[in-house]
Write a protein that holds these residues in place. Structure first.
Motif, PDB file in Angstrom:
ATOM      1  N   GLY A 295      -2.403  -0.290   2.136  1.00  0.00           N
ATOM      2  CA  GLY A 295      -1.744   0.685   1.271  1.00  0.00           C
ATOM      3  C   GLY A 295      -0.245   0.758   1.488  1.00  0.00           C
ATOM      4  N   LYS A 296       0.166   0.637   2.745  1.00  0.00           N
ATOM      5  CA  LYS A 296       1.595   0.664   3.064  1.00  0.00           C
ATOM      6  C   LYS A 296       2.330  -0.479   2.366  1.00  0.00           C
ATOM      7  CE  LYS A 296       4.780  -0.214   6.883  1.00  0.00           C
ATOM      8  NZ  LYS A 296       4.904  -0.580   8.305  1.00  0.00           N
ATOM      9  N   LYS A 297       1.735  -1.675   2.378  1.00  0.00           N
ATOM     10  CA  LYS A 297       2.392  -2.849   1.812  1.00  0.00           C
ATOM     11  C   LYS A 297       2.320  -2.890   0.285  1.00  0.00           C
ATOM     12  CE  LYS A 297       2.303  -6.125   5.596  1.00  0.00           C
ATOM     13  NZ  LYS A 297       2.106  -7.545   5.954  1.00  0.00           N
ATOM     14  N   VAL A 298       1.208  -2.404  -0.259  1.00  0.00           N
ATOM     15  CA  VAL A 298       1.015  -2.483  -1.715  1.00  0.00           C
ATOM     16  C   VAL A 298       1.691  -1.317  -2.427  1.00  0.00           C
ATOM     17  CG1 VAL A 298      -0.691  -2.478  -3.569  1.00  0.00           C
ATOM     18  CG2 VAL A 298      -1.133  -3.772  -1.488  1.00  0.00           C
ATOM     19  N   LEU A 299       1.491  -0.112  -1.920  1.00  0.00           N
ATOM     20  CA  LEU A 299       1.993   1.093  -2.583  1.00  0.00           C
ATOM     21  C   LEU A 299       3.331   1.566  -2.040  1.00  0.00           C
ATOM     22  CD1 LEU A 299      -1.412   3.023  -2.702  1.00  0.00           C
ATOM     23  CD2 LEU A 299      -0.397   1.577  -4.474  1.00  0.00           C
ATOM     24  N   HIS A 300       3.795   0.914  -0.949  1.00  0.00           N
ATOM     25  CA  HIS A 300       5.092   1.241  -0.342  1.00  0.00           C
ATOM     26  C   HIS A 300       5.182   2.712   0.079  1.00  0.00           C
ATOM     27  CE1 HIS A 300       6.317  -2.735  -1.655  1.00  0.00           C
ATOM     28  NE2 HIS A 300       5.984  -2.437  -2.901  1.00  0.00           N
ATOM     29  N   ILE A 301       4.114   3.168   0.707  1.00  0.00           N
ATOM     30  CA  ILE A 301       4.065   4.510   1.279  1.00  0.00           C
ATOM     31  C   ILE A 301       4.043   4.375   2.793  1.00  0.00           C
ATOM     32  CG2 ILE A 301       2.754   6.675   1.425  1.00  0.00           C
ATOM     33  CD1 ILE A 301       1.505   5.981  -1.267  1.00  0.00           C
ATOM     34  N   LYS A 302       4.781   5.214   3.493  1.00  0.00           N
ATOM     35  CA  LYS A 302       4.774   5.156   4.954  1.00  0.00           C
ATOM     36  C   LYS A 302       3.353   5.283   5.473  1.00  0.00           C
ATOM     37  CE  LYS A 302       9.411   6.637   6.231  1.00  0.00           C
ATOM     38  NZ  LYS A 302      10.206   7.599   7.040  1.00  0.00           N
ATOM     39  N   GLN A 303       3.026   4.444   6.449  1.00  0.00           N
ATOM     40  CA  GLN A 303       1.641   4.362   6.909  1.00  0.00           C
ATOM     41  C   GLN A 303       1.128   5.691   7.450  1.00  0.00           C
ATOM     42  OE1 GLN A 303       0.939   0.900   9.255  1.00  0.00           O
ATOM     43  NE2 GLN A 303      -1.258   1.224   9.431  1.00  0.00           N
ATOM     44  N   LYS A 304       1.969   6.433   8.169  1.00  0.00           N
ATOM     45  CA  LYS A 304       1.515   7.695   8.771  1.00  0.00           C
ATOM     46  C   LYS A 304       1.158   8.729   7.708  1.00  0.00           C
ATOM     47  CE  LYS A 304       6.218   9.509   9.479  1.00  0.00           C
ATOM     48  NZ  LYS A 304       7.157  10.048  10.496  1.00  0.00           N
ATOM     49  N   TYR A 305       1.822   8.651   6.527  1.00  0.00           N
ATOM     50  CA  TYR A 305       1.487   9.571   5.445  1.00  0.00           C
ATOM     51  C   TYR A 305       0.248   9.089   4.689  1.00  0.00           C
ATOM     52  CZ  TYR A 305       6.211  11.308   6.322  1.00  0.00           C
ATOM     53  OH  TYR A 305       7.330  11.813   6.919  1.00  0.00           O
ATOM     54  N   PHE A 306       0.159   7.769   4.515  1.00  0.00           N
ATOM     55  CA  PHE A 306      -0.982   7.216   3.792  1.00  0.00           C
ATOM     56  C   PHE A 306      -2.278   7.410   4.565  1.00  0.00           C
ATOM     57  CE2 PHE A 306      -3.373   3.718   1.661  1.00  0.00           C
ATOM     58  CZ  PHE A 306      -3.264   4.235   0.374  1.00  0.00           C
ATOM     59  N   VAL A 307      -2.196   7.385   5.891  1.00  0.00           N
ATOM     60  CA  VAL A 307      -3.377   7.651   6.720  1.00  0.00           C
ATOM     61  C   VAL A 307      -3.938   9.032   6.414  1.00  0.00           C
ATOM     62  CG1 VAL A 307      -4.138   8.119   9.087  1.00  0.00           C
ATOM     63  CG2 VAL A 307      -2.818   6.074   8.604  1.00  0.00           C
TER      64      VAL A 307
END
Length: 363
Positions: A295-307
């Motif tokens: 999700g971080k790479k595809v949607l460009h959302i910071k991983q800690k928020y996407f988690v």
């Protein structure tokens, strides 16, 4: 200096064995024998060996696919298929990993509710597990790997409890050997695939390994350890139960634990389920970490928020599933998707990458 710092965040090659093994061993081992026995009968232990061998081939394919460079499958999908098709494939992988985390967590909660606390609300263990998952994921992949290591080491003593049911078993139940048709073995292998799912985490963990090419033997050892453990459980189950008894036992491994005798505890299966928490936790952490990484790479959302988003989704789905039929449906869905992933997508990507490299060399 920056390069040294990044290198220090990587894991040693031998640790990939614990990552793969811990992600393959989950709640399925508590009841998988009856599903395989329905197809292959007394030859079910051979089905386990066949499936383990096939997964060694899959591991070999993954390393061939990833040998393109220090990339994960997300980067390679975008490189080979372009932004749009690559993003669709990556989003499908993300949803598959998220489904895996949900299936594992909700099925284990069902085990706790069925065997220990019938009145326990689903949201309580789900919230505890997911909060701990967020805490672990906040520490990065090295912390997740540490959980995988202890998730293998701490409960490993449970493997020795197989000796108690073996004392009361009739190993003549395994005879005659090779008494089933080829289609029975194929159907059993297809069913067994669900229990071996988890090795695909290598496709995302590869860039986090120091000298990743040196980890190949350790990845195969992880699958080998899984195969040995599943084969042992299957042989003991076939010898301990009759065919009719095994088909009526949803949690055959837990029932077999009832014959384990200790001077200080009457119900050993309670101890087994408690220690199985250490087995389940790495599964949840790895799958949510993998989904958040995609999700971080595809949607460009910071991983800690996407988690946080993914954990909320898993929590919501878990509390919405209230009966055995819904949980079975989710397990069946995960099994089918996992089957297509390994037997269709992975060979296709392997062939595509091989052709890509040959064409690239000629240009």
């Amino acid at each position: 200096m920056e390069k040294d710092k990044q290198y220090s965040l990587l894991i040693s090659p031998f640790l990939i064995m614990f990552v793969i093994h811990s992600n393959q061993i989950g709640v399925g081992i508590l009841g998988f024998p009856r599903y395989i026995e329905a197809f292959a009968g007394n030859d079910s232990w051979i089905v386990v060996l066949i499936t383990g061998t096939v997964f060694h081939v899959f591991i070999w394919m993954m390393y061939r696919i990833l040998s393109e460079g220090n990339f994960d499958i997300v980067d390679l999908n975008n490189k080979w298929f372009g932004k749009w098709i690559g993003s669709i494939l990556n989003c499908a992988l993300m949803l598959y990993l998220l489904l895996g985390a949900t299936v594992i967590l909700r099925t284990f909660i069902e085990v706790i509710q069925a065997w220990m606390f019938p009145e326990l609300a689903t949201w309580i263990p789900a919230a505890i597990y997911l909060l701990l998952t967020y805490y672990v994921l906040a520490g990065g992949f090295r912390t997740v790997t540490g959980i995988c290591f202890f998730g293998v080491i701490i409960p490993i003593w449970l493997a020795f409890t197989a000796a108690s049911p073996a004392k009361l078993s009739s190993f003549s139940n395994l005879l005659p050997i090779m008494d089933h048709s080829l289609m029975d073995f194929v159907s059993g292998t297809k069913q067994m695939t669900l229990s071996f799912l988890g090795a695909e985490i290598l496709l995302l963990a590869y860039p986090f390994i120091k000298k990743p090419k040196n980890s190949r033997i350790w990845a195969h050892m992880g699958v080998g350890l899984t195969t040995i453990l599943y084969t042992m459980v299957m042989i003991v189950s076939l010898a301990f139960y009759s065919s009719g008894q095994l088909q009526q036992s949803i949690w055959s491994t837990l029932i077999a634990w009832k014959v384990v005798e200790l001077p200080f505890v009457e119900r050993f299966e309670y101890i087994g389920i408690t220690f199985w928490c250490f087995v389940i936790f790495p599964n949840i952490c790895l799958n949510i970490w993998g989904a958040s990484r995609v999700g971080k790479k595809v949607l460009h959302i910071k991983q800690k928020y996407f988690v946080l988003i993914l954990i909320t989704i898993v929590f919501t789905v878990c509390i919405l599933m209230t009966n055995r039929d819904q949980i079975d449906y989710l397990n069946t869905l995960a099994s089918k998707i996992g089957f297509y992933f390994y037997y269709i997508y992975l060979p296709f990507i392997f062939l595509y990458s091989s052709i890509w490299r040959r064409v690239k060399k000629r240009i």
